[in-house]
Motif scaffolding. Structure first.
Motif, PDB file in Angstrom:
ATOM      1  N   MET A 219      -2.269  -2.424   5.657  1.00  0.00           N
ATOM      2  CA  MET A 219      -1.062  -2.293   4.854  1.00  0.00           C
ATOM      3  C   MET A 219      -1.274  -2.856   3.453  1.00  0.00           C
ATOM      4  O   MET A 219      -0.895  -2.255   2.451  1.00  0.00           O
ATOM      5  CB  MET A 219       0.106  -3.014   5.535  1.00  0.00           C
ATOM      6  N   ALA A 220      -1.891  -4.029   3.388  1.00  0.00           N
ATOM      7  CA  ALA A 220      -2.129  -4.670   2.094  1.00  0.00           C
ATOM      8  C   ALA A 220      -2.976  -3.790   1.193  1.00  0.00           C
ATOM      9  O   ALA A 220      -2.764  -3.736  -0.022  1.00  0.00           O
ATOM     10  CB  ALA A 220      -2.797  -6.022   2.297  1.00  0.00           C
ATOM     11  N   ALA A 221      -3.930  -3.071   1.776  1.00  0.00           N
ATOM     12  CA  ALA A 221      -4.806  -2.213   0.982  1.00  0.00           C
ATOM     13  C   ALA A 221      -4.019  -1.144   0.241  1.00  0.00           C
ATOM     14  O   ALA A 221      -4.345  -0.796  -0.909  1.00  0.00           O
ATOM     15  CB  ALA A 221      -5.856  -1.563   1.881  1.00  0.00           C
ATOM     16  N   GLN A 222      -2.969  -0.607   0.860  1.00  0.00           N
ATOM     17  CA  GLN A 222      -2.155   0.409   0.192  1.00  0.00           C
ATOM     18  C   GLN A 222      -1.406  -0.182  -1.003  1.00  0.00           C
ATOM     19  O   GLN A 222      -1.300   0.435  -2.063  1.00  0.00           O
ATOM     20  CB  GLN A 222      -1.173   1.042   1.179  1.00  0.00           C
ATOM     21  N   VAL A 223      -0.878  -1.397  -0.825  1.00  0.00           N
ATOM     22  CA  VAL A 223      -0.165  -2.056  -1.924  1.00  0.00           C
ATOM     23  C   VAL A 223      -1.122  -2.362  -3.067  1.00  0.00           C
ATOM     24  O   VAL A 223      -0.834  -2.093  -4.246  1.00  0.00           O
ATOM     25  CB  VAL A 223       0.521  -3.343  -1.435  1.00  0.00           C
TER      26      VAL A 223
END
Length: 456
Positions: free
Chosen positions: A196-200
């Motif tokens: 998830m963090a990678a998308q942000v």
């Protein structure tokens, strides 16, 4: 001569938790004294949730620097009356605008007042933590307590700390026209699900924000308008302004805890499951209790202790049903266990149901298809949910309800969501859990076949 006051409940700190306790207790018939030596509403109203979300909105809406900061001030001013001295005095609370400190196990002094109470509540919150980086004492820097008052627009803002606060401020200032570099000693958004963090992080980088990871700050030098941060590996980052966003520290220094027999911890104050301190007359709630540091947690804590203080009923806190969100674009929200945590806790008993926003018709129609939901499931019950995408902070509420009430996936699947809405994403995630059980199960096909033969 100090004025002596006897009361049922004395609350130290008028932030979110303290105000919730005060309003609830006085309206249920208890006498209440509320102490606040700084600003009513605490960090959330004045330096945290409210101004940060207002600034994010301003950046997203295309406001200029001056207009954005007017919007922040107007937002705070609109909410202030709800948290004001006048409102709480109107409810019947005795408000004393002084800091409180213990002078015995059942007495607190606040200015010229000594308050003796049946029960005390410590809700003093937390403050920005500034690590002792060499040179920091000689360089001007901002924290969340000062950055919303900046009159001058930074040309290039350096942000030390790649957690939620740092990332929200990075995006807000980038959209307001500033160059921004985030300097993170480990991994940016490192406490969140990596997928998830990678998308942000990709979205922020695509907007032109430099995010430097594994860059532990070793030295800060320079002057206003010319600041350098050097990392331990020798990398040097240059900017005009500096924001320190590396974490929080509990506000306990002024309380004189020893006088009341209250044991502190590194993260705040030692409490049991009922949020009682080592002095059974004293409770600690919110950030100062040393757990999750969110405004909604302080409000939840208030409900836990009101049950115990006012009604004498057993009441214990839980943490498995507490959601949180990072309000960047895209938003990121979490409740319960991440995928990695669920694997560690439950091993092969844990399943993951996934659904991509690109499969949602409303997301397609509104061009908001970059998003993902993951539901971690054990024996048919969700134990954690991770969401990244538009309005993730709103979408996590359904799962907060589910985890709080220990609902099963079948109850989520039974929900009928209006079409087309983003809420269908959660229902489709539940469907992804049941699909292989229904469509890939040979026994289901055999039963259906037999039933079809005997139906008239």
């Amino acid at each position: 001569m100090a004025e002596r006051i006897k009361t049922d409940v004395c609350i130290i700190g008028a932030g979110s938790g303290g105000l919730s306790v005060a309003a609830g207790a006085v309206q249920m018939g208890a006498s209440v004294v509320l102490l606040e030596g700084h600003k009513m509403g605490g960090d959330c109203l004045n330096y945290g949730c409210v101004p940060s979300k207002a600034l994010l909105h301003a950046g997203k809406s295309g406001m200029g620097w001056a207009e954005a900061h007017d919007h922040v001030r107007n937002t705070i001013a609109t909410i202030e009356p709800h948290d004001s001295v006048e409102r709480f005095e109107g409810l019947g609370v005795r408000v004393i605008t002084e800091n409180g400190q213990f002078i015995s196990e059942n007495e607190v002094q606040a200015g010229e007042h000594v308050i003796e109470a049946r029960r005390f509540v410590i809700s003093t919150g937390s403050s920005p933590f500034v690590p002792p980086i060499p040179g920091i004492e000689n360089v001007p820097y901002e924290t969340n307590e000062t950055i919303f008052e900046m009159k001058e627009q930074p040309e290039h803002l350096l942000i030390v700390g790649g957690g939620p606060i740092g990332m929200e401020m990075a995006q807000a200032h980038r959209r307001l026209g500033c160059e921004v570099t985030v300097i993170e000693g480990m991994k940016a958004l490192g406490r969140d699900d990596p997928e998830m963090a990678a998308q942000v992080l990709k979205a922020l980088r695509d907007e032109g924000i430099a995010i430097e990871e594994d860059a532990m700050a070793a030295e800060v030098r320079g002057k206003a308008g010319e600041i350098e941060v050097e990392a331990k590996d020798g990398r040097i980052f240059k900017g005009t302004h500096l924001l320190m966003a590396v974490g929080r520290k509990p506000n306990t220094d002024k309380l004189n805890l020893d006088a009341a027999g209250i044991e502190p911890t590194r993260g705040g104050i030692k409490v049991d499951e009922s949020l009682r301190t080592t002095n059974r007359k004293v409770y600690a709630i919110g950030d100062v209790a040393g757990g999750l540091q969110f405004t909604h947690v302080a409000g939840y804590h208030a409900g836990v202790i009101i049950r115990s203080m006012l009604f004498g009923l057993p009441s214990k806190q839980r943490t498995d049903h507490i959601p949180w969100a990072t309000y960047t674009s895209p938003e990121m929200a979490q409740i319960g266990l991440t995928e990695a945590q669920a694997k560690d806790a439950h091993g092969n008993k844990m399943e993951v149901a996934r659904f991509d926003f690109a499969g949602n018709d409303r997301a397609i129609a509104t061009q908001q298809t970059n998003g993902l939901i993951k539901v971690m499931i054990v024996k048919g019950r969700p134990v954690g949910v991770s969401i990244v995408g538009p309005n993730a902070g709103e979408m996590i509420n359904l799962w907060a309800l589910a985890l709080a009430n220990r609902l099963k996936m079948g109850q989520i699947a039974a929900m009928v969501a209006p079409y087309p809405t983003m809420a269908e994403v959660s229902k489709r995630a539940a469907g992804a859990y049941f699909s292989p059980r229904l469509f890939d199960n040979p026994w289901v096909k055999r039963i259906v076949g037999l039933v079809q033969k005997v139906l008239p």
